[in-house]
Scaffold this active site. Structure first.
Site, short mmCIF file in Angstrom:
data_model
loop_
_atom_site.label_atom_id
_atom_site.label_comp_id
_atom_site.label_asym_id
_atom_site.label_seq_id
_atom_site.Cartn_x
_atom_site.Cartn_y
_atom_site.Cartn_z
CE1 TYR A 1 0.29 7.70 -6.58
CE2 TYR A 1 -1.45 7.98 -8.21
CZ TYR A 1 -1.04 7.59 -6.95
OH TYR A 1 -1.96 7.08 -6.06
CE LYS B 1 -0.08 4.13 -6.77
NZ LYS B 1 0.09 3.31 -5.57
CG ASN C 1 -1.51 1.34 1.53
OD1 ASN C 1 -2.47 1.75 0.89
ND2 ASN C 1 -0.93 2.06 2.48
CB ILE D 1 -9.41 7.44 -1.24
CG1 ILE D 1 -9.62 6.34 -2.32
CG2 ILE D 1 -9.83 6.95 0.14
CD1 ILE D 1 -11.04 5.88 -2.51
N1 LIG Z 1 -5.87 8.75 -1.65
C1 LIG Z 1 -6.24 8.44 -2.87
O1 LIG Z 1 -7.14 9.06 -3.47
C2 LIG Z 1 -5.58 7.31 -3.59
C3 LIG Z 1 -6.08 6.95 -4.85
C4 LIG Z 1 -5.51 5.89 -5.52
C5 LIG Z 1 -4.46 5.20 -4.97
N2 LIG Z 1 -3.98 5.54 -3.75
C6 LIG Z 1 -2.87 4.79 -3.22
O2 LIG Z 1 -3.19 4.28 -1.95
C7 LIG Z 1 -2.01 4.15 -1.17
C8 LIG Z 1 -2.19 4.85 0.16
O3 LIG Z 1 -2.47 6.21 -0.08
P1 LIG Z 1 -3.00 7.24 1.03
O4 LIG Z 1 -3.90 8.18 0.31
O5 LIG Z 1 -3.47 6.51 2.20
O6 LIG Z 1 -1.62 8.02 1.34
P2 LIG Z 1 -1.00 8.63 2.67
O7 LIG Z 1 -0.01 9.63 2.19
O8 LIG Z 1 -2.06 9.07 3.62
O9 LIG Z 1 -0.23 7.37 3.34
C9 LIG Z 1 0.88 6.82 2.70
C10 LIG Z 1 1.52 5.78 3.58
O10 LIG Z 1 2.67 5.25 2.87
C11 LIG Z 1 3.81 5.38 3.69
N3 LIG Z 1 5.01 5.57 2.88
C12 LIG Z 1 5.30 6.59 2.05
N4 LIG Z 1 6.52 6.42 1.52
C13 LIG Z 1 7.03 5.27 2.03
C14 LIG Z 1 8.25 4.58 1.89
N5 LIG Z 1 9.21 5.01 1.09
N6 LIG Z 1 8.42 3.43 2.60
C15 LIG Z 1 7.45 2.97 3.42
N7 LIG Z 1 6.27 3.58 3.59
C16 LIG Z 1 6.06 4.73 2.91
C17 LIG Z 1 3.53 6.56 4.60
O11 LIG Z 1 4.36 6.53 5.75
C18 LIG Z 1 2.04 6.32 4.90
O12 LIG Z 1 1.93 5.33 5.89
C19 LIG Z 1 -0.88 4.72 -2.02
O13 LIG Z 1 -0.22 3.68 -2.70
C20 LIG Z 1 -1.61 5.60 -3.01
O14 LIG Z 1 -0.89 5.77 -4.20
C21 LIG Z 1 -4.51 6.59 -3.04
#
Ligand SMILES: NC(=O)c1ccc[n+]([C@@H]2O[C@H](COP(=O)([O-])OP(=O)(O)OC[C@H]3O[C@@H](n4cnc5c(N)ncnc54)[C@H](O)[C@@H]3O)[C@@H](O)[C@H]2O)c1
Length: 240
Positions: free
Chosen positions: A148, A152, A83, A181
């Site tokens: 990005y 993905k 994730n 999200i």
């Molecule tokens: N929020 C959205 O709308 C959305 C949409 C599509 C996909 N995503 C994907 O969902 C996942 C989570 O996103 P989110 O919105 O919760 O983001 P967020 O920024 O709230 O959380 C990201 C998490 O990843 C960790 N992280 C970041 N870089 C890291 C590294 N180098 N090593 C280990 N951990 C690391 C952070 O510490 C945190 O725990 C991501 O892969 C993101 O691309 C999010």
């Protein structure tokens, strides 16, 4: 094990996976431990054993050490959720190579490193389940996100390849592709970009971390036992 489990979607996944008797482990790379500590408290309140550790998911040595530690301590590894993810947005013509490479390194190379380490354990066990957190933009692209979206889209190819390689060992590999999200990641986007994304959602509302986490928990459950190599879009219909 859930990568990036300290907050946002990763935290919701940790909580959705937490069942009595299980151990939930996560990592994160936040500047401090405050969000991680909160996640641990929420997990403890659900009565599950848990642990969290700070390290960069794209550092192969640290990933190997941590997976070894989990297997040494608990004897097995049933689930890996890749994730952890970051954004470093810029229009493609202005994007530096460093910006492009760092996002690929964390989002795609990091997932590969974790998947490879976990697969070795799961193949021996002849059971296991991996879910990669991709994104709708990996399928449709997005202005300002060449790095990005590429990472993905790469995750989707990695998911399908790993699924084919591991299926005969009873290890399933799937992906979820969230849409928009509400988390710290989307909060950091410019207001105009946030409005533009929301306008693309047929269901008319932004997603919550739990909307994604519930699908991940399903993919990891026995109900999904005949499901592998799939990318499930969790986007309120943004992609169909
Ligand atoms: N929020 C959205 O709308 C959305 C949409 C599509 C996909 N995503 C994907 O969902 C996942 C989570 O996103 P989110 O919105 O919760 O983001 P967020 O920024 O709230 O959380 C990201 C998490 O990843 C960790 N992280 C970041 N870089 C890291 C590294 N180098 N090593 C280990 N951990 C690391 C952070 O510490 C945190 O725990 C991501 O892969 C993101 O691309 C999010």
């Amino acid at each position: 094990m859930v990568t990036g489990g300290s907050r946002g979607i990763g935290r919701a996944i940790c909580l959705a996976l937490a069942r009595a008797g299980d151990v939930v482990a996560f990592n994160h790379f936040d500047p401090d431990e405050s969000a991680a500590e909160e996640t641990l408290e929420l997990l403890e309140a659900k009565g599950v054993a848990c642990e969290g550790q700070r390290f960069d998911v794209s550092d192969p040595e640290q990933v190997r050490q941590y997976i070894d530690h989990l297997v040494d301590t608990y004897g097995r590894l049933d689930v890996l959720v890749n994730n952890a993810g970051i954004t470093m947005d810029a229009l493609m013509v202005r994007m530096s190579l460093e910006q492009f490479e760092r996002v690929i390194r964390v989002n795609l190379v990091g997932a590969f490193v974790c998947l490879q380490a976990a697969a070795k354990v799961m193949m021996k066990q002849r059971s296991g389940c991996v879910v990669n957190v991709a994104s709708v933009v990996g399928a449709i692209g997005n202005v300002g996100q060449a790095n990005y979206a590429s990472s993905k889209a790469g995750l989707m190819g990695l998911t399908k390849t790993a699924a084919r390689e591991l299926a005969a060992r009873n290890v399933r590999v799937n992906a979820v592709a969230p849409g928009y999200i509400e988390t710290a990641m989307t909060e950091a986007m410019p207001q105009r970009a946030q409005e533009a994304m929301k306008a693309m959602i047929p269901m008319g509302r932004a997603g919550q971390p739990e909307d994604v986490a519930d699908v991940v928990a399903f993919l990891c459950s026995d109900e999904a036992r005949y499901l592998t190599g799939q990318v499930v879009h969790v986007s309120g219909g943004m992609y169909m």
